[in-house]
Design a protein around this motif. Sequence first.
Motif, mmCIF file in Angstrom:
data_model
loop_
_atom_site.group_PDB
_atom_site.id
_atom_site.type_symbol
_atom_site.label_atom_id
_atom_site.label_comp_id
_atom_site.label_asym_id
_atom_site.label_seq_id
_atom_site.Cartn_x
_atom_site.Cartn_y
_atom_site.Cartn_z
ATOM 1 N N GLY A 171 -8.824 -11.625 16.420
ATOM 2 C CA GLY A 171 -8.531 -12.122 15.073
ATOM 3 C C GLY A 171 -7.586 -11.204 14.333
ATOM 4 O O GLY A 171 -6.659 -11.664 13.639
ATOM 5 N N LEU A 172 -7.787 -9.893 14.467
ATOM 6 C CA LEU A 172 -6.913 -8.931 13.801
ATOM 7 C C LEU A 172 -5.508 -8.960 14.399
ATOM 8 O O LEU A 172 -4.505 -8.946 13.673
ATOM 9 C CB LEU A 172 -7.514 -7.532 13.917
ATOM 10 C CG LEU A 172 -6.719 -6.382 13.292
ATOM 11 C CD1 LEU A 172 -6.421 -6.639 11.831
ATOM 12 C CD2 LEU A 172 -7.465 -5.062 13.470
ATOM 13 N N LEU A 173 -5.417 -9.017 15.725
ATOM 14 C CA LEU A 173 -4.111 -9.058 16.371
ATOM 15 C C LEU A 173 -3.356 -10.336 16.018
ATOM 16 O O LEU A 173 -2.137 -10.319 15.800
ATOM 17 C CB LEU A 173 -4.268 -8.949 17.890
ATOM 18 C CG LEU A 173 -4.809 -7.618 18.422
ATOM 19 C CD1 LEU A 173 -4.952 -7.679 19.937
ATOM 20 C CD2 LEU A 173 -3.931 -6.448 18.016
ATOM 21 N N GLU A 174 -4.066 -11.450 15.936
ATOM 22 C CA GLU A 174 -3.431 -12.713 15.553
ATOM 23 C C GLU A 174 -2.907 -12.650 14.121
ATOM 24 O O GLU A 174 -1.817 -13.160 13.816
ATOM 25 C CB GLU A 174 -4.422 -13.862 15.715
ATOM 26 C CG GLU A 174 -4.710 -14.213 17.164
ATOM 27 C CD GLU A 174 -5.864 -15.198 17.308
ATOM 28 O OE1 GLU A 174 -6.449 -15.565 16.263
ATOM 29 O OE2 GLU A 174 -6.172 -15.590 18.435
ATOM 30 N N ALA A 175 -3.677 -12.007 13.238
ATOM 31 C CA ALA A 175 -3.238 -11.874 11.846
ATOM 32 C C ALA A 175 -1.975 -11.011 11.758
ATOM 33 O O ALA A 175 -1.038 -11.325 11.017
ATOM 34 C CB ALA A 175 -4.353 -11.276 10.999
ATOM 35 N N LEU A 176 -1.932 -9.924 12.526
ATOM 36 C CA LEU A 176 -0.741 -9.070 12.538
ATOM 37 C C LEU A 176 0.450 -9.814 13.138
ATOM 38 O O LEU A 176 1.575 -9.713 12.653
ATOM 39 C CB LEU A 176 -1.021 -7.793 13.337
ATOM 40 C CG LEU A 176 -1.954 -6.774 12.692
ATOM 41 C CD1 LEU A 176 -2.329 -5.690 13.692
ATOM 42 C CD2 LEU A 176 -1.321 -6.153 11.452
ATOM 43 N N ASP A 177 0.189 -10.569 14.183
ATOM 44 C CA ASP A 177 1.266 -11.275 14.868
ATOM 45 C C ASP A 177 1.906 -12.333 13.984
ATOM 46 O O ASP A 177 3.085 -12.673 14.156
ATOM 47 C CB ASP A 177 0.714 -11.921 16.140
ATOM 48 C CG ASP A 177 1.818 -12.286 17.125
ATOM 49 O OD1 ASP A 177 2.534 -11.372 17.564
ATOM 50 O OD2 ASP A 177 1.960 -13.480 17.443
ATOM 51 N N ALA A 178 1.128 -12.859 13.043
ATOM 52 C CA ALA A 178 1.651 -13.909 12.164
ATOM 53 C C ALA A 178 2.484 -13.344 11.022
ATOM 54 O O ALA A 178 3.190 -14.103 10.344
ATOM 55 C CB ALA A 178 0.486 -14.725 11.591
ATOM 56 N N LEU A 179 2.431 -12.037 10.795
ATOM 57 C CA LEU A 179 3.204 -11.437 9.702
ATOM 58 C C LEU A 179 4.682 -11.352 10.077
ATOM 59 O O LEU A 179 5.019 -10.987 11.207
ATOM 60 C CB LEU A 179 2.673 -10.039 9.385
ATOM 61 C CG LEU A 179 1.261 -9.972 8.803
ATOM 62 C CD1 LEU A 179 0.818 -8.518 8.659
ATOM 63 C CD2 LEU A 179 1.199 -10.682 7.449
ATOM 64 N N PRO A 180 5.574 -11.671 9.167
ATOM 65 C CA PRO A 180 7.009 -11.597 9.467
ATOM 66 C C PRO A 180 7.440 -10.158 9.729
ATOM 67 O O PRO A 180 7.012 -9.227 9.044
ATOM 68 C CB PRO A 180 7.670 -12.159 8.212
ATOM 69 C CG PRO A 180 6.646 -12.001 7.127
ATOM 70 C CD PRO A 180 5.313 -12.147 7.792
ATOM 71 N N GLY A 181 8.276 -9.986 10.745
ATOM 72 C CA GLY A 181 8.816 -8.660 11.047
ATOM 73 C C GLY A 181 7.963 -7.832 11.977
ATOM 74 O O GLY A 181 8.363 -6.720 12.345
ATOM 75 N N LEU A 182 6.802 -8.337 12.378
ATOM 76 C CA LEU A 182 5.949 -7.611 13.303
ATOM 77 C C LEU A 182 5.981 -8.274 14.679
ATOM 78 O O LEU A 182 6.118 -9.485 14.790
ATOM 79 C CB LEU A 182 4.492 -7.568 12.814
ATOM 80 C CG LEU A 182 4.095 -6.341 11.981
ATOM 81 C CD1 LEU A 182 4.788 -6.391 10.640
ATOM 82 C CD2 LEU A 182 2.583 -6.261 11.816
#
Length: 233
Positions: free
Chosen positions: A110-121
């Motif tokens: 869940g945390l990795l998916e949230a980071l992956d959805a952020l622009p520029g990451l």
Amino acid sequence: QLRFAPRHARRLAVKATADDTIYALSSGRGVAGVAVVRVSGPGAAGALAALAPAKSMPTPRVAALRSLKSPATGEVLDEALVLRFEAPKSFTGEDVVEIHCHGGQATVDGLLEALDALPGLRAADRGEFTRRAFEAGKLGLTAVEGLADLLAATTGAQRRQALAQAGGALERRYADWRRELARCRARAEVLVDFGDDVEGDVSQEEGVEVRADLRESVGRVASDLRRALDEAP
């Protein structure tokens, strides 16, 4: 088997650059009490702000407890301990955020998916954090090799050897050899070019002493390496 597939792994058109903000699970997969997710790059602090928007940014190098939420849905992902390191005082020399969350697979995904959805990451490539540390001058080549050996160490001798190398001991020893050889070479070249104008000589005793010291030092390194190889599984 990983359930989470990072966005950049699914889209072949994504081109990685050195200016990207990268993230990765640093602690390895598997159920554990704590997992560590690391974010490095110019957008690291912004990523933390997106995950914990209701809280102020933690003081650099001071751990803080934060409730992490999905930026897309507002769903609580976990209660985690977070650390922030400002460039250049970090492992990679960049802005870095470390998130110490619970180590269950659903929590980590869940945390990795949230980071992956952020622009520029984007998800880091294998070894990319260490490569950035090397490029920033935070680690020398022998220290990088020592870090890899430390992660792979299975015996006490291998651990001790790898720790010394990762700490720069081998690099400092190589530098000492280089300085000693350069000094002897410079002395010999001066005497060859300006022998009639220079007092003294490179005595046989001095040459024998230098060779003996270097031979002993190289022998110690070779002995340490042989011992580590002998104890390898």
